[in-house]
Design an enzyme around this catalytic site. Structure first.
Site, PDB file in Angstrom:
ATOM      1  N   ASP A  13      23.690 -11.260  60.202  1.00 54.43           N
ATOM      2  CA  ASP A  13      22.753 -10.160  61.550  1.00 54.43           C
ATOM      3  C   ASP A  13      23.888 -11.203  62.602  1.00 54.43           C
ATOM      4  OD1 ASP A  13      22.707  -9.071  63.937  1.00 54.43           O
ATOM      5  OD2 ASP A  13      20.184  -8.456  63.269  1.00 54.43           O
ATOM      6  N   LYS A  76      28.571 -11.854  72.782  1.00 53.70           N
ATOM      7  CA  LYS A  76      28.706 -10.928  72.034  1.00 53.70           C
ATOM      8  C   LYS A  76      28.982  -9.244  72.713  1.00 53.70           C
ATOM      9  CE  LYS A  76      26.348  -7.551  68.545  1.00 53.70           C
ATOM     10  NZ  LYS A  76      25.537  -7.307  67.521  1.00 53.70           N
ATOM     11  N   GLU A 177      24.827  -1.629  61.532  1.00 54.79           N
ATOM     12  CA  GLU A 177      23.687  -2.503  61.897  1.00 54.79           C
ATOM     13  C   GLU A 177      22.678  -1.473  61.599  1.00 54.79           C
ATOM     14  OE1 GLU A 177      23.394  -4.055  65.569  1.00 54.79           O
ATOM     15  OE2 GLU A 177      25.247  -6.181  65.566  1.00 54.79           O
ATOM     16  N   ASP A 199      17.636   1.649  67.595  1.00 56.09           N
ATOM     17  CA  ASP A 199      17.987  -0.222  66.897  1.00 56.09           C
ATOM     18  C   ASP A 199      18.636  -0.799  68.491  1.00 56.09           C
ATOM     19  OD1 ASP A 199      18.621  -2.802  66.640  1.00 56.09           O
ATOM     20  OD2 ASP A 199      20.522  -1.835  65.257  1.00 56.09           O
TER      21      ASP A 199
END
Length: 509
Positions: A13, A76, A177, A199
């Site tokens: 992850d 990211k 994810e 999420d």
């Protein structure tokens, strides 16, 4: 740990603020890979100190306050991004390091007099995770399943694969994810459920609606915002305390990188504290000096009500996105069997309260919000091995439409949003002018009708077109999106049989 085969595939992850890795060891059993001090997460931070040493993870985080200009975090959010992007400008306003245009129509970051492309920074974090895993498992780790936000574009997915290549880590598969979290929740339970995965992590927000039928995981719809996450909740606190200090003392701390880093650290800690408590002090001694050389402290109290007031627009935005995804999937609140919370920011009580009110029951506690994604990626990695006893069928979707530019800059949609993947489509094309010898196709991703508002994925040039009068050449262009959401194309001259194929490479124009 029992002896492991040499072809292990770990799950990673790769998070905005923290990363985590796990390994499935058969029969649905998963082991998280520990980092220093028994922690299972590695901060997604890269730094270069005053002596020129490269620091990754906890070592980078420890020196962050003293070296904020040369500490790269939240990168990211910038991977696979064009430099003119408004997201890039927003990131620059909230970080202490310098962000600028790279030479590949991408973003570069300055650190200690050096310039890094974003995939290079992600590669260093992936390399650290691989090394920690190799040390812990006692065998060299060379392969991984890496997760990305469901709302990542093709270009961003390509950039994550490139990051793996830079450190000789084979990214055998990229999965979304929320889908990985659903795997962690559903494997081994023989479920027949429709779940909604909410999420909200450090940097990104995704919602996916997934139908689980034993070992078949079918995504019905997905949506999100890769600029909505815990960092934005932190920034709301930071903005408030900066305004408060300016009002009290007439001093703007935003241009002081060391003071800003101290405030940022405390903002995150206070936000976390207020999930368990109703109030918390916000005190930083000697934050700055007056013009006369007198030290000034920052001292105020925060309570949960204030935090909720400062961030209600962020929570509202997440609920709006969720409602839109439910419309896309054609479901209402009563059609959802379980709501799964993933990502550290979902610990905030107001988020759980809002979801409880929306669905009429509290969200499931069926997965660990920080670990579920890595666990799901590890399970999927196990299923990909030839000797695996676990067979999983993933049926995912693309998060945004993919299409080509037509005359006038309009978007001709080839794959609509939430089209299932893998998928393939063909379209007919011809020469627009007499004697044309090549056909240039510009490919975009996004849901706007005009390509200028969407993300340019790349250009595909089909050379060797037979020179004929306009409209006489018969070409067929085939588009294929694989299980990872990565696009490849081919073109064929129907009269001569000549063919060309390419995976769409990001243009540097």
């Amino acid at each position: 740990m029992e002896r492991l085969p040499s072809d292990v595939i770990i799950g990673i992850d790769l998070g905005t603020t923290n990363s985590c890795a796990a390994l499935a060891v058969g029969d649905g059993q998963v082991k998280l890979i520990p980092y220093k001090g028994g922690e299972y997460t590695i901060p997604s931070i890269f730094a270069i100190d005053d002596k020129g040493h490269e620091l990754i993870g906890q070592e980078a985080k420890r020196q962050w306050q003293l070296n904020p200009r040369n500490t790269l975090y939240a990168t990211k959010r910038l991977i696979g991004r064009a430099p003119k992007d408004d997201v890039v400008e927003s990131v620059q306003r909230s970080v202490q390091y310098r962000v600028h245009a790279g030479d590949l129509n991408d973003v570069a970051l300055d650190c200690h007099g050096r310039s890094f492309h974003v995939p290079e920074v992600s590669a260093k974090i992936l390399g650290k995770i691989r090394d920690v895993a190799s040390d812990h498992l006692g065998i060299p780790v060379k392969r991984a399943v890496v997760t990305v936000p469901a709302y990542f574009t093709d270009r961003q997915r390509q950039a994550v694969k490139e990051a793996g290549t830079l450190v000789d880590l084979e990214v055998v598969r990229i999965i979304n994810e929320p889908t990985a979290a659903a795997l962690a929740y559903g494997i081994g339970k023989r479920l027949d459920q429709r779940v909604l995965v909410y999420d909200l992590g450090g940097g990104t927000f995704d919602v996916s609606i997934i139908e689980i039928r034993d070992r078949v995981f079918e995504v019905k719809a997905t949506g999100g915002d890769i600029f909505l996450g815990g960092l934005d909740f932190d920034n709301a606190v930071i903005g408030y305390v900066l305004d408060d200090f300016r009002r009290k003392h007439g001093i703007d701390l935003s241009s002081d990188p060391v003071a800003m880093q101290r405030i940022k650290d405390l903002a995150e800690r206070t936000k976390i504290d207020l999930s368990a408590r109703t109030e918390a002090p916000f005190s930083i001694p000697f934050i700055t000096m007056t013009a006369q050389g007198q030290p000034l402290n920052m001292d105020l109290r925060f309570d949960r009500t204030l935090l909720e007031a400062l961030t209600h627009h962020l929570v509202d935005r997440s609920i709006e996105i969720m409602a839109g995804v439910m419309v896309d999937a054609g479901v209402g609140a009563a059609d959802i069997d379980e709501v799964m919370l993933v990502g550290g920011q979902t610990r905030m009580p107001i988020i759980q309260d809002r979801l409880t009110r929306y669905f009429g029951r509290p969200p499931s506690k069926g997965v660990h919000p920080d670990e579920a994604v890595a666990i799901g990626a590890a399970l999927y990695g196990w299923s990909l091995r030839e000797t695996s006893d676990l067979r999983i069928q993933l049926l995912d979707v693309i998060p945004m439409a993919i299409g080509i530019e037509q005359a006038g800059g309009t978007m001709h949609v080839v794959f609509p949003r939430n089209a299932s993947i893998p998928n393939a489509r063909t379209i007919a094309a011809t020469n627009a002018v007499d004697g044309q010898r090549e056909l240039v196709v510009r490919i975009f991703q996004g849901d706007h009708g005009l390509t200028a508002q969407n993300e340019l994925l790349g250009e595909f040039t089909f050379s060797g077109v037979r020179p004929c009068r306009a409209g006489e050449v018969r070409l067929e262009i085939a588009f294929e999106v694989n299980v990872e959401g990565i696009l490849s194309m081919s073109a064929r001259d129907l009269d001569t049989g000549r063919q060309m194929r390419t995976t769409v490479r990001v243009t540097s124009s």
